[in-house]
Design an enzyme around this catalytic site. Structure first.
Site, short mmCIF file in Angstrom:
data_model
loop_
_atom_site.label_atom_id
_atom_site.label_comp_id
_atom_site.label_asym_id
_atom_site.label_seq_id
_atom_site.Cartn_x
_atom_site.Cartn_y
_atom_site.Cartn_z
N ASP A 1 0.78 -1.26 0.00
CA ASP A 1 0.00 0.00 0.00
C ASP A 1 0.81 1.30 0.00
O ASP A 1 0.48 2.24 0.75
CB ASP A 1 -0.98 0.03 1.19
N LYS B 1 -7.03 -4.88 -3.23
CA LYS B 1 -7.84 -5.36 -2.11
C LYS B 1 -8.81 -4.27 -1.67
O LYS B 1 -8.61 -3.10 -1.97
CB LYS B 1 -6.94 -5.76 -0.94
N CYS C 1 -2.02 -2.40 7.69
CA CYS C 1 -1.93 -3.33 6.57
C CYS C 1 -0.63 -4.14 6.56
O CYS C 1 -0.62 -5.30 6.15
CB CYS C 1 -2.13 -2.57 5.27
#
Ligand SMILES: [Zn+2]
Length: 190
Positions: free
Chosen positions: A9, A103, A145
């Site tokens: 990310d 995602k 994450c």
């Protein structure tokens, strides 16, 4: 032994100036690009994930609908698919990334292992197909994450290292706690 690098990310919305900007996020982008240039060849597979939420939806309660996110389970609108905020940070060099994982389409999703490729393969399938046994994890955010992805990699029986120079977290306390939790779960901090 087959090694993968998982870049979690590193997106505009998670770096300074983004909807959920994390302090040190842009620095992570630059440093990970340096890592890829220097050590990228030592990995058999390089994977990068992106949070990739639906527009016009609270994504299963992930987006605060009352303008009062609690920054634990509800968040400001971020990383809407196709938006600038969802793009990789411009300082992240993605030329050597072998697999891109998306995602969070319509639901909260912290772990890259919840994600799928454009072809619909899960990250677990991608790693299994490449017989990956060891994963190094970098990216944003340490306490969300990165943490969730590392725990899933450990649960999948992989040897996991978190490269602490190449991560940034939402808050110092929860980042520290997350790294300790990962060590207790069997990860190595490098
Ligand atoms: Zn999200």
């Amino acid at each position: 032994m087959t090694r993968a690098l998982l870049v979690v990310d590193v997106q505009n919305d998670f770096t300074e100036g983004g909807a959920l900007g994390v302090e040190g996020g842009a620095d992570v982008a630059t440093k990970v690009s340096g890592l890829l240039a220097k050590d990228g060849d030592s990995y058999d597979v390089i994977v990068a994930s992106r949070d990739w939420h639906d527009a016009g939806s609270d994504n299963g309660g992930h987006f605060a609908t009352d303008d009062a996110p609690n920054f634990t389970t509800t968040w400001p609108v971020h990383c809407v698919a196709g938006s600038v905020g969802a793009e990789y940070h411009p300082d992240l060099t993605t030329g050597s990334v072998d697999v891109h994982v998306f995602k969070g389409q319509g639901s909260p999703s912290y772990s890259a292992f919840d994600g799928t490729t454009d072809e619909g393969r899960t990250l677990r399938e991608v790693l299994a197909r490449n017989e990956v046994t060891e994963v190094d994890i970098v990216g944003i955010a340490t306490d969300y994450c990165v943490r969730a992805s590392a725990l899933d990699a450990l649960a999948g029986g992989m040897k996991v290292r978190v490269l602490t120079e190449f991560v940034a977290g939402v808050a110092p306390e929860s980042s520290e706690a997350s790294l300790k939790e990962l060590v207790d779960a069997g990860a190595e901090l490098v």
